[in-house]
Scaffold this active site. Structure first.
Site: not given
Ligand SMILES: [Zn+2]
Length: 275
Positions: A95, A246
């Site tokens: 993400d 991430h």
């Molecule tokens: Zn996020």
């Protein structure tokens, strides 16, 4: 592959995930989760006014855990299809990027070397690094929407939500020639209004996660050891797991080779959702 109770996990993940996910210096930080998101429905995780990393809060969601992931426990292979139930598949998702600070490029290098395809949930901030968006696509990864400014959609009006979703959909469509089929709401936060818009207007599926990696806590707590990310992913690993990481995090990029090796050593196959 120790299985944790998804309902516990997802409740915990929802409260903190993504919030401090932007680490790299060159891109703006997403807005932290608002303290009091507006009235999440039963499907949405309960907001936590003071998100803290640790311990699993008392699970308030008593519905089946898979409701957290509208699609099932991440992967249709492991839930929708009884014949495939329990199949050892896992999907890696990244993400908030792409990050121009190097971590996304490093992650792409690792994925290429290991021949693993993943999902990238990109933001408007990340999409400014259009060369990396293009590289993600060219190297066979699946691109999906993670909003323009990393906004908590459950606090927005429908018109505001469209302003968050439209620009990222447009970038993905420009790069891939196809509208994205999936979106992930920042912080995992959604309500009935978000669900209805995404499903009925954009014809997309909401995809959250059920293996949280805690790589964002590495930022919050100043962890520098990628091993902590590896250990957390492995602790939460289970058939059908959707792993949240991430690509904006340097320590996640460092952890990735070992994560892939350990997951493979457990006999898992890497998959992505159909596009
Ligand atoms: Zn996020």
């Amino acid at each position: 592959m120790k299985r944790l109770l998804p309902v516990m996990l997802t409740a915990a993940m929802a409260l903190t995930a993504c919030a401090p996910a932007k680490v790299s210096g060159s891109t703006p930080k997403p807005t932290p989760a608002p303290a009091t998101p507006a009235q999440p429905t039963a499907e949405a995780p309960k907001p936590d006014p003071t998100p803290t990393p640790a311990p699993a809060p008392a699970p308030v969601e008593t519905k089946p855990a898979i409701r957290w992931l509208p699609r099932g426990i991440g992967l249709p292979l492991a839930s929708d299809d009884p014949a495939a139930k329990g199949k050892k598949v896992v999907m890696l998702t990244f993400d908030d990027g792409p990050s121009g600070a190097g971590s996304t490029a490093k992650i792409l290098d690792v994925l290429k070397a290991e021949n693993v395809k993943v999902m990238f949930f990109i933001t408007g901030y990340g999409a400014k690094n259009i060369d990396l968006v293009e590289r993600e696509y060219k190297e066979g990864h699946l691109l999906a929407n993670h909003t323009l400014t990393h906004a908590d959609l459950s606090t927005l009006t429908v018109e505001e939500m469209r302003k968050e979703l439209d620009p990222v959909n447009a970038v993905i469509e420009k790069v891939t020639g196809q509208k994205p089929k999936y979106m992930r709401p920042p912080y995992g936060m959604y309500n009935k209004q978000v669900q209805a818009l995404v499903r009925d207007e954009y014809h997309q599926e909401l995809i959250n996660w059920d293996d949280g990696s805690l790589d964002w806590d590495g930022v919050k707590n100043g962890w520098k050891d990628p091993k902590l990310v590896v250990d957390e992913v492995m602790k939460q690993l289970h058939p059908g797991a959707v792993v949240l990481m991430h690509d904006t995090n340097k320590h996640t990029a460092e952890a990735l080779p070992e994560i892939i090796h350990q997951i493979r050593a457990e006999g898992y196959e890497f998959v992505v959702l159909p596009n």
